[in-house]
Enzyme design. Structure first.
Site, short mmCIF file in Angstrom:
data_model
loop_
_atom_site.label_atom_id
_atom_site.label_comp_id
_atom_site.label_asym_id
_atom_site.label_seq_id
_atom_site.Cartn_x
_atom_site.Cartn_y
_atom_site.Cartn_z
N GLU A 92 0.82 -1.21 0.00
CA GLU A 92 0.00 0.00 0.00
C GLU A 92 0.86 1.26 0.00
OE1 GLU A 92 -2.16 -2.98 2.79
OE2 GLU A 92 -0.14 -2.63 2.01
N CYS B 278 -2.49 -3.70 7.18
CA CYS B 278 -2.10 -3.97 8.56
C CYS B 278 -2.47 -2.80 9.47
CB CYS B 278 -0.62 -4.29 8.66
SG CYS B 278 0.47 -2.92 8.19
N THR C 40 9.42 -41.60 4.65
CA THR C 40 9.02 -40.27 5.12
C THR C 40 7.76 -39.80 4.39
OG1 THR C 40 11.33 -39.72 5.58
CG2 THR C 40 9.79 -37.88 5.39
N LEU C 41 7.73 -39.96 3.08
CA LEU C 41 6.56 -39.57 2.30
C LEU C 41 5.33 -40.36 2.71
CD1 LEU C 41 8.36 -39.31 -1.14
CD2 LEU C 41 7.18 -37.40 -0.02
#
Length: 321
Positions: A47, A72, A267-268
């Site tokens: 912005e 924000c 792991t997968l």
């Protein structure tokens, strides 16, 4: 708003832990008189950059400001964007997504409305969510956005049974993988992958920041001389007994908003079986292996995948959201 999305994407890989944001200022007669985006973490927000780019300052008071995320309302690395918008006297603000970050979460919109500025929200909301899916997942689910990624042969194997890794990716698809690493904050592999492949897990084939490396190693199997322990990026060593949910909670505490789980198979499979993943990317090479470690099995949603061809290689991508 789609122009806001285009601008926001120019900050990909550079804004985390902040979201990607683009902003467009439109005059009363429908002309774009200012544009900006959040270029990097710690820098001015979209912005402010858009308002600073306006040459005909006298037009701002009758203008409409489009931005893909709620401005924000708190002091961080920079002052609140809502205060700058109010100071400039913008007539109307159009927003795609409200900010789930507890520090903002509607307060920016409230500040604008209390100052007499007309605010419209929810414009192309799903597209905006997709753009900042990492940021939104982190703040709403309190874990990183999880991407499962692997490369497999044409007949469905990850590698051969011998100790030497097989080549599946081309130079081009390797560069694309490194681009993907630059766009996410962390990358994970298992112990066997770290020992067998001795990977760098960095972005040496693409411009961008190296991701934090996360690796399983309960008993110290990975030699300290392996590349994963060099100084090119931080490395987090975790216990193999940790569940995917516990891993997600740990990474959330460390502020990591996105992670690529690159394997290996065990792991997968842990993440697939737990159902804890958001996106999948599968590279399929042109050559068969005939025998070896089979690739993970995963259900691809009907009409939900996107297949892109790079020469004889193809990449299949789909998201669960």
């Amino acid at each position: 708003m789609r122009r806001c999305f285009q601008l926001a994407r120019l900050g990909v890989g550079r804004t985390a832990p902040n979201p990607m944001v683009g902003c467009v200022v439109v005059s009363a007669d429908g002309r774009i008189i200012g544009e900006g985006w959040h270029r990097y973490y710690g820098g001015w927000h979209a912005e402010v950059n858009a308002l600073d780019s306006v040459r005909e300052k006298e037009l701002i008071k009758e203008s409409t400001l489009y931005v893909n995320l709620e401005p924000c309302s708190h002091y961080g690395k920079t002052p609140p964007c809502s205060l700058r918008i109010i100071k400039e006297g913008v007539k109307k603000v159009v927003i795609s997504n409200t900010d789930p970050n507890p520090q903002v979460s509607g307060r920016g919109i409230q500040m604008l409305r209390e100052a007499g500025i007309e605010v419209e929200t929810g414009v192309l909301e799903s597209e905006g969510w997709r753009l900042n899916r990492r940021f939104f997942t982190f703040h709403t689910k309190h874990r990183p956005y999880i991407i499962l990624k692997w490369a497999q042969t044409s007949d469905g194997f990850l590698d051969a049974f011998d100790a030497k890794p097989i080549r599946i990716s081309s130079d081009l698809t390797k560069a694309l993988v490194h681009k993907m690493r630059a766009e996410n904050q962390a990358i994970m592999v298992g112990t066997t992958t770290a020992v067998k492949d001795n990977p760098h897990l960095n972005t040496r084939r693409y411009y961008g920041q190296n991701p934090t490396r996360v690796v399983f190693d309960k008993s110290g199997r990975i030699p300290p001389t392996h590349r994963i322990f060099d100084d090119s990026a931080p490395t987090i060593v975790i216990n193999e007994d940790m569940s995917p949910v516990a891993i997600g909670a740990l990474l959330y505490e460390k502020g990591i908003q996105s992670i690529i789980v690159e394997g290996g198979k065990n792991t997968l499979d842990r993440f697939i079986k737990s159902g804890l993943y958001d996106e999948v990317q599968i590279e399929v090479g042109p050559e068969p292996c005939h025998t070896g470690t089979p690739a993970p099995e995963i259900k691809i949603p009907e009409n939900g995948e996107v297949t892109t061809f790079y020469g004889r290689h193809k990449i299949i991508t789909f998201a669960r959201c």
